[in-house]
Scaffold this motif. Structure first.
Motif, PDB file in Angstrom:
ATOM      1  N   GLY A  57      47.349  29.946  25.779  1.00 34.43           N
ATOM      2  CA  GLY A  57      46.199  30.521  26.472  1.00 34.43           C
ATOM      3  C   GLY A  57      45.409  29.403  27.135  1.00 34.43           C
ATOM      4  N   ASP A  58      44.135  29.301  26.799  1.00 31.49           N
ATOM      5  CA  ASP A  58      43.263  28.265  27.363  1.00 31.49           C
ATOM      6  C   ASP A  58      43.005  27.134  26.376  1.00 31.49           C
ATOM      7  OD1 ASP A  58      43.071  29.788  29.667  1.00 31.49           O
ATOM      8  OD2 ASP A  58      41.317  30.868  28.938  1.00 31.49           O
ATOM      9  N   TRP A  59      43.846  27.012  25.361  1.00 28.47           N
ATOM     10  CA  TRP A  59      43.700  25.981  24.333  1.00 28.47           C
ATOM     11  C   TRP A  59      44.881  25.023  24.369  1.00 28.47           C
ATOM     12  CZ3 TRP A  59      40.157  25.222  20.225  1.00 28.47           C
ATOM     13  CH2 TRP A  59      39.097  26.126  20.203  1.00 28.47           C
ATOM     14  N   LEU A  60      44.588  23.744  24.147  1.00 26.32           N
ATOM     15  CA  LEU A  60      45.609  22.739  23.911  1.00 26.32           C
ATOM     16  C   LEU A  60      45.715  22.577  22.402  1.00 26.32           C
ATOM     17  CD1 LEU A  60      47.488  20.442  24.977  1.00 26.32           C
ATOM     18  CD2 LEU A  60      45.500  18.926  24.714  1.00 26.32           C
ATOM     19  N   SER A  61      46.904  22.709  21.859  1.00 29.98           N
ATOM     20  CA  SER A  61      47.132  22.538  20.434  1.00 29.98           C
ATOM     21  C   SER A  61      48.014  21.310  20.236  1.00 29.98           C
ATOM     22  CB  SER A  61      47.807  23.784  19.849  1.00 29.98           C
ATOM     23  OG  SER A  61      48.058  23.611  18.476  1.00 29.98           O
ATOM     24  N   ILE A  62      47.410  20.214  19.785  1.00 34.87           N
ATOM     25  CA  ILE A  62      48.161  18.972  19.592  1.00 34.87           C
ATOM     26  C   ILE A  62      48.941  19.077  18.294  1.00 34.87           C
ATOM     27  CG2 ILE A  62      47.988  16.490  19.181  1.00 34.87           C
ATOM     28  CD1 ILE A  62      45.564  16.499  21.078  1.00 34.87           C
ATOM     29  N   GLN A  63      50.235  18.785  18.384  1.00 32.80           N
ATOM     30  CA  GLN A  63      51.105  18.859  17.220  1.00 32.80           C
ATOM     31  C   GLN A  63      51.310  17.493  16.586  1.00 32.80           C
ATOM     32  OE1 GLN A  63      54.202  20.625  19.577  1.00 32.80           O
ATOM     33  NE2 GLN A  63      53.928  22.590  18.559  1.00 32.80           N
ATOM     34  N   PHE A  64      51.728  16.532  17.390  1.00 30.28           N
ATOM     35  CA  PHE A  64      52.045  15.209  16.859  1.00 30.28           C
ATOM     36  C   PHE A  64      51.549  14.120  17.805  1.00 30.28           C
ATOM     37  CE2 PHE A  64      55.560  18.041  15.573  1.00 30.28           C
ATOM     38  CZ  PHE A  64      55.353  18.026  14.204  1.00 30.28           C
ATOM     39  N   LEU A  65      50.948  13.088  17.240  1.00 35.10           N
ATOM     40  CA  LEU A  65      50.600  11.868  17.969  1.00 35.10           C
ATOM     41  C   LEU A  65      51.090  10.713  17.108  1.00 35.10           C
ATOM     42  CD1 LEU A  65      49.244  10.085  20.099  1.00 35.10           C
ATOM     43  CD2 LEU A  65      47.066  10.474  18.954  1.00 35.10           C
ATOM     44  N   TRP A  66      51.997   9.946  17.665  1.00 37.51           N
ATOM     45  CA  TRP A  66      52.604   8.842  16.913  1.00 37.51           C
ATOM     46  C   TRP A  66      52.649   7.591  17.774  1.00 37.51           C
ATOM     47  CZ3 TRP A  66      57.468   6.749  18.396  1.00 37.51           C
ATOM     48  CH2 TRP A  66      57.928   5.719  17.572  1.00 37.51           C
ATOM     49  N   VAL A  67      52.294   6.464  17.172  1.00 34.85           N
ATOM     50  CA  VAL A  67      52.403   5.155  17.809  1.00 34.85           C
ATOM     51  C   VAL A  67      53.124   4.244  16.824  1.00 34.85           C
ATOM     52  CG1 VAL A  67      51.157   3.189  18.778  1.00 34.85           C
ATOM     53  CG2 VAL A  67      50.267   5.510  19.119  1.00 34.85           C
ATOM     54  N   ASP A  68      54.185   3.605  17.277  1.00 33.04           N
ATOM     55  CA  ASP A  68      54.941   2.692  16.427  1.00 33.04           C
ATOM     56  C   ASP A  68      54.018   1.613  15.870  1.00 33.04           C
ATOM     57  OD1 ASP A  68      57.888   1.819  15.732  1.00 33.04           O
ATOM     58  OD2 ASP A  68      56.820  -0.011  16.339  1.00 33.04           O
TER      59      ASP A  68
END
Length: 137
Positions: A57-68
């Motif tokens: 819809g009008d929402w961003l749903s962040i699932q994963f954020l990864w930085v080595d």
């Protein structure tokens, strides 16, 4: 009717249940946009960082954020977050939803303007899980 317990369900088993729920929800949510989005940082063809999300819809749903670990603290996580938020705004999203564990990135998200709305203590054990939102517009 039989009731069965499966202590080792396959991905196909889980997807069958998920698809049943998706079909049930279709009359209510069928017209709602549901898109996937990801940004990556690569080096010599190998992913060194990335963020994955869904636009629902009008929402961003962040699932994963990864930085080595070799490049953490260089601003790459902040840049990835900024890029996915900007993309979400460009396609009409007004807010972001995400969750993080207490040993992950609570302070990082707070620094970027996210507000914690709920915390599950001792989840899964000896840690907490925090649920955040942020208004984009």
């Amino acid at each position: 009717m039989n009731y069965e317990i499966d202590l080792d369900p396959t991905d196909a088993d889980i997807n069958e249940i998920r698809q049943g729920l998706v079909e049930h929800n279709r009359p209510f949510l069928g017209a709602v946009r549901h898109d996937k989005v990801a940004f990556y940082v690569t080096e010599q063809g190998k992913k060194k960082a990335g963020i994955t999300a869904e636009i629902i819809g009008d929402w961003l749903s962040i699932q994963f954020l990864w930085v080595d670990s070799s490049i953490r603290g260089t601003g790459i996580g902040s840049e990835l977050l900024s890029r996915v938020e900007s993309h979400a705004q460009e396609v009409g999203c007004h807010s972001v939803l995400l969750d993080t564990f207490s040993f992950q990135a609570k302070a990082f998200y707070e620094k970027h303007g996210y507000q914690c709305h709920m915390t599950l203590e001792n989840y899964p054990s000896n840690h907490s899980k925090h649920y955040f939102t942020k208004r984009l517009v």
